[in-house]
Design an enzyme around this catalytic site. Sequence first.
Site, short mmCIF file in Angstrom:
data_model
loop_
_atom_site.label_atom_id
_atom_site.label_comp_id
_atom_site.label_asym_id
_atom_site.label_seq_id
_atom_site.Cartn_x
_atom_site.Cartn_y
_atom_site.Cartn_z
N TRP A 1 20.00 -5.21 27.64
CA TRP A 1 18.78 -5.79 27.05
C TRP A 1 19.13 -6.81 25.97
O TRP A 1 18.29 -7.59 25.57
CB TRP A 1 17.91 -4.69 26.43
CG TRP A 1 18.46 -4.13 25.13
CD1 TRP A 1 19.73 -3.69 24.91
CD2 TRP A 1 17.77 -4.01 23.88
NE1 TRP A 1 19.87 -3.27 23.60
CE2 TRP A 1 18.68 -3.45 22.94
CE3 TRP A 1 16.48 -4.31 23.46
CZ2 TRP A 1 18.35 -3.20 21.62
CZ3 TRP A 1 16.15 -4.05 22.13
CH2 TRP A 1 17.08 -3.50 21.22
N ASP A 2 20.37 -6.80 25.50
CA ASP A 2 20.81 -7.77 24.50
C ASP A 2 20.41 -9.18 24.92
O ASP A 2 20.09 -10.03 24.11
CB ASP A 2 22.34 -7.77 24.35
CG ASP A 2 22.94 -6.41 24.10
OD1 ASP A 2 22.30 -5.41 24.51
OD2 ASP A 2 24.05 -6.33 23.54
N LYS B 1 21.13 4.41 14.66
CA LYS B 1 22.30 3.58 14.94
C LYS B 1 21.96 2.12 14.67
O LYS B 1 22.81 1.34 14.26
CB LYS B 1 22.68 3.77 16.41
CG LYS B 1 23.93 3.05 16.85
CD LYS B 1 24.23 3.38 18.31
CE LYS B 1 25.41 2.61 18.84
NZ LYS B 1 25.50 2.70 20.31
N GLN B 2 20.70 1.76 14.93
CA GLN B 2 20.31 0.35 14.85
C GLN B 2 18.81 0.23 14.67
O GLN B 2 18.09 1.21 14.80
CB GLN B 2 20.72 -0.35 16.13
CG GLN B 2 19.92 0.13 17.34
CD GLN B 2 20.72 0.05 18.61
OE1 GLN B 2 21.39 1.00 18.99
NE2 GLN B 2 20.65 -1.08 19.27
N ASP C 1 -6.94 -7.20 -10.68
CA ASP C 1 -7.37 -5.82 -10.84
C ASP C 1 -8.75 -5.91 -11.50
O ASP C 1 -9.09 -6.94 -12.09
CB ASP C 1 -6.36 -5.10 -11.74
CG ASP C 1 -6.83 -3.70 -12.10
OD1 ASP C 1 -7.43 -3.04 -11.22
OD2 ASP C 1 -6.61 -3.29 -13.25
N LEU C 2 -9.53 -4.86 -11.42
CA LEU C 2 -10.87 -4.92 -11.99
C LEU C 2 -10.90 -4.29 -13.39
O LEU C 2 -11.07 -4.98 -14.40
CB LEU C 2 -11.85 -4.20 -11.05
CG LEU C 2 -13.25 -3.94 -11.60
CD1 LEU C 2 -13.99 -5.25 -11.85
CD2 LEU C 2 -14.04 -3.08 -10.60
N ASP C 3 -10.70 -2.96 -13.41
CA ASP C 3 -10.84 -2.25 -14.67
C ASP C 3 -9.75 -2.63 -15.64
O ASP C 3 -8.58 -2.44 -15.36
CB ASP C 3 -10.78 -0.74 -14.42
CG ASP C 3 -11.95 -0.27 -13.55
OD1 ASP C 3 -13.08 -0.70 -13.81
OD2 ASP C 3 -11.70 0.51 -12.61
N LYS D 1 -5.06 5.12 -15.62
CA LYS D 1 -5.47 3.74 -15.39
C LYS D 1 -4.88 3.20 -14.09
O LYS D 1 -3.69 3.38 -13.83
CB LYS D 1 -4.99 2.86 -16.55
CG LYS D 1 -5.90 2.93 -17.76
CD LYS D 1 -5.54 1.83 -18.74
CE LYS D 1 -6.44 1.86 -19.94
NZ LYS D 1 -5.96 0.93 -20.96
N SER E 1 -8.79 -3.42 -6.55
CA SER E 1 -9.04 -2.33 -7.49
C SER E 1 -9.03 -1.01 -6.75
O SER E 1 -9.53 -0.92 -5.62
CB SER E 1 -10.40 -2.53 -8.16
OG SER E 1 -10.79 -1.33 -8.80
N ALA E 2 -8.49 0.00 -7.41
CA ALA E 2 -8.49 1.32 -6.81
C ALA E 2 -9.87 1.95 -6.87
O ALA E 2 -10.11 3.00 -6.30
CB ALA E 2 -7.48 2.21 -7.54
N LYS F 1 -1.90 2.34 -5.74
CA LYS F 1 -0.88 1.82 -6.66
C LYS F 1 -0.08 3.00 -7.19
O LYS F 1 -0.65 4.07 -7.38
CB LYS F 1 -1.57 1.09 -7.83
CG LYS F 1 -2.47 -0.06 -7.41
CD LYS F 1 -3.33 -0.55 -8.58
CE LYS F 1 -4.39 -1.54 -8.10
NZ LYS F 1 -5.32 -1.95 -9.17
N GLU G 1 -2.91 -7.46 -13.86
CA GLU G 1 -3.07 -6.01 -13.98
C GLU G 1 -2.98 -5.55 -15.43
O GLU G 1 -2.27 -6.16 -16.22
CB GLU G 1 -1.93 -5.31 -13.22
CG GLU G 1 -2.29 -4.79 -11.86
CD GLU G 1 -3.21 -3.59 -11.89
OE1 GLU G 1 -3.48 -3.05 -12.98
OE2 GLU G 1 -3.67 -3.20 -10.79
N ASP G 2 -3.66 -4.45 -15.74
CA ASP G 2 -3.52 -3.89 -17.08
C ASP G 2 -2.76 -2.57 -17.07
O ASP G 2 -2.43 -2.04 -18.13
CB ASP G 2 -4.90 -3.67 -17.72
CG ASP G 2 -5.64 -2.55 -17.02
OD1 ASP G 2 -5.64 -2.54 -15.76
OD2 ASP G 2 -6.20 -1.68 -17.71
C1 G6P Z 1 -9.45 1.96 -11.37
C2 G6P Z 1 -9.32 2.59 -12.74
C3 G6P Z 1 -8.91 4.03 -12.65
C4 G6P Z 1 -9.84 4.76 -11.71
C5 G6P Z 1 -9.82 4.12 -10.34
C6 G6P Z 1 -10.77 4.80 -9.36
O1 G6P Z 1 -8.20 1.67 -10.87
O2 G6P Z 1 -8.37 1.89 -13.53
O3 G6P Z 1 -8.92 4.60 -13.91
O4 G6P Z 1 -9.47 6.11 -11.60
O5 G6P Z 1 -10.17 2.76 -10.46
O6 G6P Z 1 -12.08 4.48 -9.65
P1 G6P Z 1 -13.35 5.11 -8.95
O7 G6P Z 1 -14.44 4.27 -9.47
O8 G6P Z 1 -13.16 4.96 -7.49
O9 G6P Z 1 -13.38 6.52 -9.37
MG MG Z 2 -6.88 -1.56 -14.32
#
Ligand code: G6P
Ligand code: MG
Length: 990
Positions: A366-367, A603-604, A778-780, A814, A883-884, A914, A938-939
């Site tokens: 197959w090489d 092996k690969q 990032d949001l918060d 956070k 944002s999470a 994250k 990000e913070d």
């Molecule tokens: C952001 C905040 C976190 C928070 C996460 C989830 O990243 O910095 O402190 O836990 O969002 O937020 P949610 O609104 O989904 O609970």
């Molecule tokens: Mg944040």
Amino acid sequence: MRSGQIIYPFEPWTVTESSFDTETNQRDETVFAVGNGYIGIRGNFEEGYDGPPGTSLHGTYLNGFYDSSPIAYPKARHYGHPRVHQTMLNVTDGKLVELYVDGEKFNLFSERIGEYSRRLDMRKGTVIRTQVWETATGKKLRIRIERFASFARKHLAAIRYEVTPLNFSGEILLASSVDGRVANQAGGGDPRAGSAFNGQVLQTKEAYEHRTFGALLQSTSMTNFALLCGVEHALSHAYELETAAGDQWIEKRFRVQAEENGTVVLDKFIAYYTSRDNPEEKLLQLATDELEAALTAGYAELAAAQQAFLDEYWKSADILVQGDAELQQALRFNAYHLLQSVGRDGRTNIGAKGITGEGYDGHYFWDTETYMLPYFLYVQPDIAKQLLKFRHYILPKARERAREMGEAGALYAWRTIGGEETSAYPSASTAQIHINADICYALKKYVEATGDKPFLYEEGADILFETSRYFAGAGAWIEGRGFCFTGVTGPDEYTTVVDNNAYTNLMIKDQLEYAAQVAAALREERPERWAALVAAMGISEEEVARWSEAAAGIYIHRQNGLIGQDDSFLNKPVWDFTATPEENYPLMMHYHSLRINRHQVLKQADLVMAMYTQSPRFATWEKQRNYNYYEPLTTHDSSLSTCIHGIIGAELGYMDKAYGFFQQTARVDLDDYHLNVKDGIHTASMAGSRLMIVDGFAGMRQVDGELQFAPDIPAQWTSYAFNLRFAGSMLSVQVTKDHTVYRLAEGEPLTICHLGNRVEIEGEVTLPNRALEAVIFDLDGVLTDTAEFHYEAWLELANELGIPFDKAYNENLKGVDRRTSLEFLLQRSDRRYSEVEKERFMQRKNERYRELIHRIRPEHLLPGIGELLEELKARDIRMAVASASRNAAAILASLGITGYFDEIVDAGMLERGKPDPEIFLRAAEALGVPPRNCLGIEDASSGVEAIRCANMVAIGIGDPGTLINAHRVFSSTRKLNLAILSDSYHLAAN
Ligand code: G6P
Ligand code: MG
């Protein structure tokens, strides 16, 4: 890295040795082999070899010319296991020339040899050896010998033998012979070496000689192939001719009166013809004609044709690397040997060891389709076509094999010369059914790159449909999973006979989709050909529809956010690498295969190989996570491994690692990394070295018929450049640290994609390798300060549960999703809570949080953000929110800034939060911007980590002591503006 060491001095176009050493002779015989894709002559000396046994392999090979021998099974042969081996034969030796002065024979083992050197010249296409010899009676002679196998004339090789007496005039004798007493070498226990025969296999049937001409007709024992080797001579001086002959040899003796400082030149031409190409009774005539033509043309003209052929080859094959003499040489050496190894007649292919030695018995694997064919595709597309034609040529054998396996359609042999399966070890051969899909992968790539639909519709369709039929029958629908392939082996031979190897399944998926497309196009564009296929193979629209269903339903095993190499792999114990001493690699030489199979060890490249061949089917974050998981489990015991890891490593931005892999790939043979160059070159890794530059560093992918680039450069280089052929045009690409220059070198304008942007190349275009194109927020804590609200909501819950909680501990939460935040909180509790309770807690926190965020208004934007968003928008910088928080969209709406963002990554989709880079990579992918052109803000330190892992520029908002991995940290968003961000981007990116 195994045992690589520098062996040959770094020269741009040549490889030179200046001493001769019996210890390394066998390796040098491989390095200095000459070949033309058909004839391969090892770097053996014309006068023979008198060194210690086992230090030379005297060999000449013809691509595709083999004999069979029965495979001895310890017990009865199992059903379907092959009966016979196929071994590329060491053939009639035509290169012998001896020199005598006063009855004494010139020999490198004489004590009176000086000024020895041997040089491969990759522009001329020759190997030249020079030395000065002093006879026992004090006569000194300079001897220069040049040889090549003609690229322009498949059946011809030539030697120019020059002798210059330095301190005398007198008689010299040149004895040139053709010798049928040849045999393959025995394997000696290494499964990678040839297994071979004991003793001579070729039977001499006839000898012919006339004046300066001599020829032997020999035949193989089992396959009954006939072979004719003829030799002819031309001399610069008058001579006396004598002929001597034995049963299996003919010698032509030329006695010449040489003058002091005058050079006697003997040109020897060697022709090989076999019954694989022509009827046996024609072989003598064909060889005679070929040699006649060579005599007429003369050595000089043939040598000029050799160079002209190479001039053309280098136009597209050459790669220039500035600042790396070592790799420059290696790249050319590899390109050169690939050309020497590849069959160009549609009847022969390219062996794993080329035609330079007996390793792997001269077999094709197959090489070809995954390494060498993609190499040739952009260098000499016509060679790629010939390799595919070979697969069509052996299709009948693949059909037979499928029958034998109890399946419909066609199954190609894992290792073969003539088309039959010859491996007696099915778990690492026949079980690798992916070979069918590898061939179709190459076919698709070829057709897309060249537009050669006639080939697709004629020969290609036969291959594609027959192998698709095989897959449709060999796979099975399994409840709860999908369309499955059980009991298969993927590329990684340290894991055998498993279910749903992901590489195999993805390759098959791609093939079946392609087969359905081609079938539809064929019905439409060439109805008569479709009708012929209906008649010949009984193909129907229903059958094609089943292929599409199977493709859509192919099962891929996923577990813990990873893709399983197969269904069971991730549930095995990991191999104990710390307890494995360096000398126990390659593992297959030191551990039983069953022990290896029980573990997570590769092996690969396997899944990583799929990331390369099926690149668009993986998101970048998936590639990254799985690469980071599988790469450390990979031993790279196969020489096919490092280049693929280098290519994907480069794609993911791991340039230093990629560079290390590149070094190992590029100089595998010149530095003899695996200590087995004596058995032959490693053609796949040679091809891999170009793939690593073009597909790795320059990031080229061919997707739906379009070339996409993502160029970058290793820190060690100042620039590199290559040409490639595509769609009938030739494109020049030169990459420097900051820019890539694309130039149309030949043909019609081409549209390519550079870092996600489509560009038409007509003339020359210069584009930056990096540019700030997107900002991911990032949001918060970056756009607004909800951190306070999150804190309040968690604090209330903590108080209720009697868990200590304060601002400092809140830092850990956070950027971390709700679930993980809760786990952090509960870590401080003595109680254990049930799942149901945890769900309730999260709900309570979120309800409270939603109440709190009701208060959010546009004036809650953090300072400077409003202006920044405006500025970025005005400059067409794309924006996304990563944002999470699952409340992100609601908050953006309350802030009145939704319209600025092209994408908001849905936190609910994430497999890992994250600090995993998934969220940022998803954002970049959604924006259609390569990670390197993104900047993240990000913070939280987990967020900064995620941005860095995503290979983006990271800006931190907060305390530099906490956000240590950020490229730059600002105490407040107030400081942010476009100029600052661009500045930070360029500083960090360089
Ligand atoms: C952001 C905040 C976190 C928070 C996460 C989830 O990243 O910095 O402190 O836990 O969002 O937020 P949610 O609104 O989904 O609970
Ligand atoms: Mg944040």
